[in-house]
Design a protein around this motif. Sequence first.
Motif, short mmCIF file in Angstrom:
data_model
loop_
_atom_site.label_atom_id
_atom_site.label_comp_id
_atom_site.label_asym_id
_atom_site.label_seq_id
_atom_site.Cartn_x
_atom_site.Cartn_y
_atom_site.Cartn_z
N PHE A 1 0.84 -1.20 0.00
CA PHE A 1 0.00 0.00 0.00
C PHE A 1 0.87 1.25 0.00
O PHE A 1 0.60 2.23 -0.71
N GLU A 2 1.95 1.22 0.77
CA GLU A 2 2.84 2.38 0.83
C GLU A 2 3.55 2.60 -0.51
O GLU A 2 3.84 3.75 -0.88
N ASP A 3 3.82 1.53 -1.24
CA ASP A 3 4.36 1.68 -2.60
C ASP A 3 3.39 2.50 -3.45
O ASP A 3 3.79 3.41 -4.19
N MET A 4 2.12 2.15 -3.35
CA MET A 4 1.09 2.84 -4.13
C MET A 4 0.98 4.31 -3.72
O MET A 4 0.86 5.20 -4.58
N VAL B 1 11.32 8.67 2.13
CA VAL B 1 10.13 9.43 2.54
C VAL B 1 9.65 8.97 3.91
O VAL B 1 9.38 9.79 4.80
N LEU B 2 9.55 7.65 4.10
CA LEU B 2 9.08 7.12 5.38
C LEU B 2 10.03 7.50 6.51
O LEU B 2 9.60 7.82 7.62
N THR C 1 11.08 11.14 11.18
CA THR C 1 11.82 12.26 11.77
C THR C 1 10.90 13.45 11.98
O THR C 1 10.97 14.14 13.01
N PHE C 2 10.03 13.70 11.01
CA PHE C 2 9.08 14.81 11.09
C PHE C 2 8.21 14.68 12.35
O PHE C 2 8.01 15.65 13.09
N SER D 1 6.96 19.94 6.08
CA SER D 1 5.50 19.89 6.24
C SER D 1 4.80 19.58 4.92
O SER D 1 3.76 18.89 4.89
N CYS D 2 5.38 20.03 3.80
CA CYS D 2 4.78 19.75 2.50
C CYS D 2 4.83 18.26 2.18
O CYS D 2 3.92 17.71 1.54
N VAL D 3 5.90 17.59 2.63
CA VAL D 3 6.02 16.14 2.40
C VAL D 3 4.97 15.39 3.22
O VAL D 3 4.30 14.49 2.72
N SER D 4 4.83 15.79 4.48
CA SER D 4 3.84 15.16 5.35
C SER D 4 2.43 15.33 4.78
O SER D 4 1.63 14.38 4.75
#
Length: 222
Positions: free
Chosen positions: A93-96, A121-122, A127-128, A148-151
């Motif tokens: 699912f995380e790949d998708m 990313v994960l 870290t975020f 924050s934009c990545v989250s």
Amino acid sequence: MAGVAAWSLARKDIKTLINSAQDFHDQTAVGWEDEEDIEELRTTTGKLASSSKAALDLSRRIEATYGDTIADLQAFKDTTIFSAKYRDHVSAFEDMVFVHMALPETMEPKVAAAVATKDSVLSSLSTFTRMAARRDDPAAAAFVRSFSCVSQAWDDAVKGAGLSLEDYAALRAFKDKSNASFHAADEPQQALLVLESNSPVPEDVQPYKEPLIALLRILSRP
């Protein structure tokens, strides 16, 4: 307590055997005429009853000493097998989600470099989350602003794939569960106290003790 229950059941089975052997022992003379055969049979069944009682005593000692440990090991095995069987579906699912992330076209170079792969990313999101709890630290606050934009992009992709953020958080916890027993770390302060004490350290990890102490001192700072 499953281990205790299992041993209790086994003990009942042994007790049944003891009673049967004892009854047979007491009744073997009925209908027999050869005294030598009768005596041999009595001796044999007597030994059987004695051995069964010894087995029952042993099962009681094992139950008292290892019952809970057996139950804990079985629970650990069941949890690990279940987690290992299904956790890869969370990864799929995380790949998708990663493929469908819609990131801003303009990002800081360090942010762009940190989102090149799903694993990065994960890692950045982990870290975020930790830095978000330390906003009083200027460096942590700066990291949160930058990422924050990545989250947000990740959360949007999760919801876009049809999963609520609450369900995804639960699935992340589930995915990590099979590793929990192998990575059950204490808080840095507690871990530091243990390492600095006289607690024994396995010989093969002795070379890492001092570097770990140095690391934990840094992580234990207010």
